[in-house]
Structure formats: structure tokens, C-alpha cells
Design a protein around this motif. Sequence first.
Motif, PDB file in Angstrom:
ATOM      1  N   UNK A  59       0.834  -1.208   0.000  1.00 28.44           N
ATOM      2  CA  UNK A  59       0.000   0.000   0.000  1.00 28.44           C
ATOM      3  C   UNK A  59       0.865   1.254   0.000  1.00 28.44           C
ATOM      4  N   UNK A  60       1.888   1.285   0.847  1.00 28.62           N
ATOM      5  CA  UNK A  60       2.761   2.466   0.901  1.00 28.62           C
ATOM      6  C   UNK A  60       3.533   2.643  -0.407  1.00 28.62           C
ATOM      7  N   UNK A  61       3.933   1.534  -1.017  1.00 29.49           N
ATOM      8  CA  UNK A  61       4.658   1.630  -2.285  1.00 29.49           C
ATOM      9  C   UNK A  61       3.770   2.307  -3.328  1.00 29.49           C
ATOM     10  N   UNK A  62       2.485   1.934  -3.348  1.00 29.30           N
ATOM     11  CA  UNK A  62       1.559   2.545  -4.310  1.00 29.30           C
ATOM     12  C   UNK A  62       1.350   4.022  -3.978  1.00 29.30           C
ATOM     13  N   UNK A  63       1.250   4.345  -2.684  1.00 29.37           N
ATOM     14  CA  UNK A  63       0.996   5.732  -2.296  1.00 29.37           C
ATOM     15  C   UNK A  63       2.189   6.631  -2.604  1.00 29.37           C
ATOM     16  N   UNK A  64       3.385   6.057  -2.506  1.00 27.18           N
ATOM     17  CA  UNK A  64       4.585   6.861  -2.796  1.00 27.18           C
ATOM     18  C   UNK A  64       4.504   7.416  -4.221  1.00 27.18           C
ATOM     19  N   UNK A  65       3.923   6.638  -5.125  1.00 23.58           N
ATOM     20  CA  UNK A  65       3.823   7.081  -6.527  1.00 23.58           C
ATOM     21  C   UNK A  65       2.762   8.163  -6.712  1.00 23.58           C
ATOM     22  N   UNK A  66       1.809   8.235  -5.791  1.00 24.32           N
ATOM     23  CA  UNK A  66       0.694   9.181  -5.947  1.00 24.32           C
ATOM     24  C   UNK A  66       0.863  10.429  -5.086  1.00 24.32           C
ATOM     25  N   UNK A  67       1.845  10.432  -4.207  1.00 27.82           N
ATOM     26  CA  UNK A  67       1.938  11.507  -3.215  1.00 27.82           C
ATOM     27  C   UNK A  67       1.993  12.868  -3.910  1.00 27.82           C
ATOM     28  N   UNK A  68       1.253  13.864  -3.354  1.00 23.99           N
ATOM     29  CA  UNK A  68       1.179  15.169  -4.007  1.00 23.99           C
ATOM     30  C   UNK A  68       2.463  15.990  -3.847  1.00 23.99           C
ATOM     31  N   UNK A  69       3.376  15.603  -2.968  1.00 27.63           N
ATOM     32  CA  UNK A  69       4.651  16.336  -2.882  1.00 27.63           C
ATOM     33  C   UNK A  69       5.782  15.365  -2.542  1.00 27.63           C
ATOM     34  N   UNK A  70       7.001  15.814  -2.784  1.00 30.60           N
ATOM     35  CA  UNK A  70       8.169  14.939  -2.662  1.00 30.60           C
ATOM     36  C   UNK A  70       8.399  14.486  -1.211  1.00 30.60           C
ATOM     37  N   UNK A  75       8.464  10.003   2.598  1.00 30.86           N
ATOM     38  CA  UNK A  75       7.945   9.382   3.831  1.00 30.86           C
ATOM     39  C   UNK A  75       7.349   8.012   3.503  1.00 30.86           C
ATOM     40  N   UNK A  76       6.562   7.948   2.455  1.00 30.87           N
ATOM     41  CA  UNK A  76       5.941   6.674   2.090  1.00 30.87           C
ATOM     42  C   UNK A  76       6.979   5.637   1.693  1.00 30.87           C
ATOM     43  N   UNK A  77       8.053   6.099   1.052  1.00 34.95           N
ATOM     44  CA  UNK A  77       9.100   5.124   0.691  1.00 34.95           C
ATOM     45  C   UNK A  77       9.740   4.544   1.946  1.00 34.95           C
ATOM     46  N   UNK A  78       9.933   5.393   2.952  1.00 32.00           N
ATOM     47  CA  UNK A  78      10.454   4.885   4.229  1.00 32.00           C
ATOM     48  C   UNK A  78       9.462   3.900   4.872  1.00 32.00           C
ATOM     49  N   UNK A  79       8.196   4.272   4.833  1.00 30.27           N
ATOM     50  CA  UNK A  79       7.177   3.408   5.457  1.00 30.27           C
ATOM     51  C   UNK A  79       7.108   2.050   4.754  1.00 30.27           C
ATOM     52  N   UNK A 163       8.913  -5.516  19.340  1.00 32.24           N
ATOM     53  CA  UNK A 163       7.682  -4.762  19.102  1.00 32.24           C
ATOM     54  C   UNK A 163       7.723  -3.353  19.670  1.00 32.24           C
ATOM     55  N   UNK A 164       8.639  -3.124  20.606  1.00 36.82           N
ATOM     56  CA  UNK A 164       8.805  -1.759  21.073  1.00 36.82           C
ATOM     57  C   UNK A 164       9.246  -0.890  19.884  1.00 36.82           C
ATOM     58  N   UNK A 165      10.149  -1.423  19.091  1.00 41.69           N
ATOM     59  CA  UNK A 165      10.629  -0.693  17.918  1.00 41.69           C
ATOM     60  C   UNK A 165       9.535  -0.601  16.851  1.00 41.69           C
ATOM     61  N   UNK A 166       8.874  -1.704  16.621  1.00 43.75           N
ATOM     62  CA  UNK A 166       7.808  -1.713  15.607  1.00 43.75           C
ATOM     63  C   UNK A 166       6.717  -0.708  15.970  1.00 43.75           C
ATOM     64  N   UNK A 167       6.344  -0.685  17.248  1.00 42.39           N
ATOM     65  CA  UNK A 167       5.260   0.211  17.651  1.00 42.39           C
ATOM     66  C   UNK A 167       5.627   1.676  17.497  1.00 42.39           C
ATOM     67  N   UNK A 168       6.899   2.000  17.671  1.00 46.16           N
ATOM     68  CA  UNK A 168       7.313   3.392  17.453  1.00 46.16           C
ATOM     69  C   UNK A 168       7.133   3.762  15.981  1.00 46.16           C
ATOM     70  N   UNK A 169       7.493   2.835  15.090  1.00 43.60           N
ATOM     71  CA  UNK A 169       7.259   3.079  13.654  1.00 43.60           C
ATOM     72  C   UNK A 169       5.773   3.256  13.398  1.00 43.60           C
ATOM     73  N   UNK A 170       4.983   2.358  13.983  1.00 44.14           N
ATOM     74  CA  UNK A 170       3.541   2.372  13.723  1.00 44.14           C
ATOM     75  C   UNK A 170       2.905   3.677  14.177  1.00 44.14           C
ATOM     76  N   UNK A 171       3.397   4.222  15.294  1.00 47.24           N
ATOM     77  CA  UNK A 171       2.826   5.485  15.777  1.00 47.24           C
ATOM     78  C   UNK A 171       3.022   6.565  14.714  1.00 47.24           C
ATOM     79  N   UNK A 172       4.171   6.545  14.047  1.00 49.26           N
ATOM     80  CA  UNK A 172       4.416   7.537  12.986  1.00 49.26           C
ATOM     81  C   UNK A 172       3.555   7.244  11.757  1.00 49.26           C
ATOM     82  N   UNK A 173       3.369   5.961  11.449  1.00 42.44           N
ATOM     83  CA  UNK A 173       2.511   5.625  10.306  1.00 42.44           C
ATOM     84  C   UNK A 173       1.102   6.176  10.538  1.00 42.44           C
TER      85      UNK A 173
END
Length: 308
Positions: A59-70, A75-79, A163-173
Motif C-alpha cells: 500500500x505504501x509503495x503505491x501511495x509513494x507514486x501518488x503523493x502530491x509532494x516529494x 515518507x511513504x518510501x520509508x514506510x 515490538x517496542x521498535x515496531x510500535x514506534x514506527x507504527x505510531x508515525x505511520x
Amino acid sequence: MQLDLDKMLAKIKNTQWALADIDWEAPGVELVTGNPEQYAKLKVFMADLMWIEHVGARGFAAMAKKAPNETLAEIYRYFHAEEQRHANVEMALMKRWGMLDGDTLPEPNINLRLVIDWLDTYSDEMPLEVLGSVIPSLEIALDGALCKFLLDTVKDPVCHAAFEKINEDEARHLGVGFHVLEMMGHGKLHRLAVKAVGTMLNPKLIIGIAAYLPLINRMRDNLVKLGLKEERLYEAMNKYKKIGGRTEQGRRNPWFQIISRQSAMVVDRKSLYHIPVDALVKLTDYYPRRWLKPTPTWVKGLTWKTAA
Ligand SMILES: [Fe+2]
Ligand SMILES: [Fe+2]
């Protein structure tokens, strides 16, 4: 929830981590392997969870292509990379617990498989507002709630450290997810609505919906099998409505309205919604496997091995 995307991107770059940051040899394996009854169910759960990360990644890979700004595209590429890392962490945990047969990938359930097939075929053609509105729902309900269930069930400290690390990523997502959801509510209301109706009638989206709805019910059934309360999933789903609906922009996003209404039906067990959707879950069990596409190439990068 308006964010400064530049600051967010800087934060994301500063908080990157790797599988090698986790001590995979630390004691605690027997806390999982010593419970044979739970072990078998957990194995299925972990495979599903791992594949859900891949749905997010795609999903993020697809959104990276549609994002309205760089900035947002970056961000989506990182996600995208982060979700793949989460999948790899879950593979590494499965490896630690002896749940992998050699190097072969665990099989996703049929509903996940259908969603992955759809994403692989059509997600690049979908407008950003569809994915941008459905991804926060998926993240909060599946990614978020399932991780929480896992931590409540499994006592292995390595799992908790990971999961402590994963959850920190998820909070940003989620932060970015709800920001974009609101962004999609800008503009003239009737124009947003007309566009949404047009997209809704797109047969490709209808196929996507037919793949997505039974997935939620299947995951609910799997959670119940695991001995978890389905209400916990519903609490997570209700959060989508609460957070997304906090601002006028969020509420003006027609996709937010559609998805929160669908969620409300999911959490209402008496709703007639469940009759056709549960039937679809059963029906998909008979879906001929030969109709499925071969596993997409982007999963080839998956590995439980740690990299520095
Ligand atoms: Fe994730
Ligand atoms: Fe995520």
C-alpha cells in the motif's frame, strides 16, 4: 491532526533501525515453545501478521507514486521499507520459535492472498484518497490491534523488545495516515463526493472491496480461535472513527465516511452485513488456488536473517 511533514521525515530518518539491533539469542524461547496448545495457533497467527505487514508495505509503495509532494513521497518510501522490516522481524521471531521450515515463507490465508493479488494488480491505479483513507483503518485495526494481542499473549522478552521498535514506527505511520486522511477532505464537498462515487463504481475497486471485506471477518475468526476477545479488535476499529472524525476535514473525506460506516457494521455482530461477508469467507476457502497469481516478486526480499 496537522503535521509538519518535513519534521516528520527528519524524525523518520533519525529513528531507522535494523534487525541486528535486537539480541535474537537472548533467553526466553521456551516461554513460547513450552506451550504446545498455544504454539500451533500462534504459528498461524504469526504468518498472517507477517503478511499483513506486506499488505501495508505494498500500500505504501503505491501511495509513494501518488503523493502530491516529494516529502510525502519520501515518507511513504520509508514506510514501505519499515513495513518490510516488520515482516522480517516477525519472520525472525518465527525462526527463533522454530516455526519456519527451512527458508520457505509461511503461507498467507486465502483472504490475505486475494488482497495481496489485488494490490499487486490494481493498487497503482487507485487514487490516493482510497488508499490514503483505507490504510489508516487497516493499520489501526489489523497491524495495531494484532501487535497488541501478540504482546498480551507472548511473554518472550525478545518479542517485546522487537515490538517496542515496531510500535514506534507504527505510531508515525498512524500520525501521517490521519494527516493525509484529513488532507483528502479539503476542497469542495460536492466535488469530493462526485469523485468518490465515480471511483466506487470502478469495477476494479469493487473487486478490491470483495477481497477486503472477508479479510476483516477472517481475521476476527482467527483471533477468536486464538482465544482473544473480538471486542478488542472492535475497540481498535472504533478508534479510526474517533481519530479520523475529530476534524471537519477528516469528516469531509467521503472515504472516511464510507470506511467508518463499514467499520460500524463490522463491530455490530447483529448487523445483516455479516451474512454475506461471512458467506464470502466460507466461499473463498474454495477459491481455486490455480487462479491465484504466483507470489509477487517483492516478497523475495523477505528474510529472517539480520543485517547490520
Ligand atoms: Fe507494520
Ligand atoms: Fe504500519
